[in-house]
Scaffold this motif. Structure first.
Motif: not given
Length: 282
Positions: A69-70, A204-212
């Motif tokens: 991620h970046h 925020e990236i971990i939370e986006a992964m959780i959503d995925a």
């Protein structure tokens, strides 16, 4: 209480023991279940599976998917997925191809100051497997430039150094979706390991992964402080995620020791419940 270490590596990627030797070491370490999670490949699964009967150690089949991620490296453990899933296979193939190209470029950069060649590095890499910085490190140690892998990573192979070249990796959110679609159980590995990722992975990236579809977090790890581990366990509790602990064993390539961190059997059962494949038992 079963002793479960779900994150280890063999010579199929950057470990120093073959899958069969790893299974033997797991038995000697008193483990009941071990997870084989080589980088971006499942090529060691069959050999490890054949050693289950002789060692008595159950096998959790997995893989560590290299993501980015970046500027932050993200490692995503995939458990019990379909190894023939076209999309996941394609991602891993692209990663390994890019890894080999960047490794060649790094060796070219290093050769200006150290007496190593691409042919030497290939001697330390698995046949048809991923070629990475650990194999470059092994070549550097062999020619006497450094004393061990860790010294190589600090002084010559660090991402902030002049020899480093990045390689392509999938986005961790997309990789999480792909693993789920392949019937796998995605668990983020050592998300607070500053030395590996250069910086802490953003929440925020971990939370986006959780959503995925992220299933769990590797909380207990050598590269996590007590505070890091507690913070990740709190996050897992907040989102009802699986909590794992593991050694991230690489044989003699790293100081990590089998069983130095373990996963609770209840948490392990949650992985098994969600996976497409079964644990291989004696």
């Amino acid at each position: 209480m079963k002793r479960i270490d779900p994150h280890t590596h063999s010579t199929v990627s950057d470990g120093t023991q073959t899958p069969a030797e790893l299974m033997e070491s797991a038995a000697q370490a008193g483990l009941d279940i071990i997870g084989l999670t080589d980088h971006d490949t499942t090529a060691g699964w069959d050999e490890a599976a054949h050693a289950v009967a002789s060692t008595g150690v159950k096998l959790l089949r997995g893989m560590e998917v290299t993501c980015r991620h970046h500027d932050t490296s993200v490692h995503l453990l995939s458990y019990l997925h379909d190894p023939a899933d076209d999309t996941l296979v394609a991602i891993c193939a692209r990663t390994m191809e890019s890894r080999a190209t960047r490794a060649q470029k790094m060796v070219e950069n290093l050769s200006a100051d150290y007496p190593i060649t691409w042919e030497q590095v290939q001697q330390y890499a698995p046949k048809d497997g991923p070629i990475g910085r650990p194999h470059i490190a092994d070549a550097l140690v062999a020619v006497g430039a450094f004393t061990n892998r860790n010294e190589c990573f600090i002084r010559a192979l660090h991402p902030s150094g002049p020899y480093y070249v990045p390689h392509w990796s999938p986005d961790p959110v997309e990789a999480t979706r792909v693993i789920r679609a392949a019937g796998g159980v995605p668990v983020i590995a050592h998300p607070r390991a500053r030395g590996r990722n250069n910086r802490v992975l953003e929440l925020e990236i971990i939370e986006a992964m959780i959503d995925a579809g992220l299933a769990g977090i590797e909380c207990d790890h050598r590269d996590h402080s007590v505070e890091d581990s507690d913070a990740m366990k709190h996050l897992a509790q907040t989102y009802n995620l699986i909590v794992t602990g593991s050694s991230d064993y690489h044989g003699t390539g790293k100081p990590n020791r089998l069983g130095e961190n373990l996963t609770d059997p209840h948490e392990f059962a949650r992985i098994v419940e969600q996976g497409k494949l079964e644990v291989i038992r004696p």
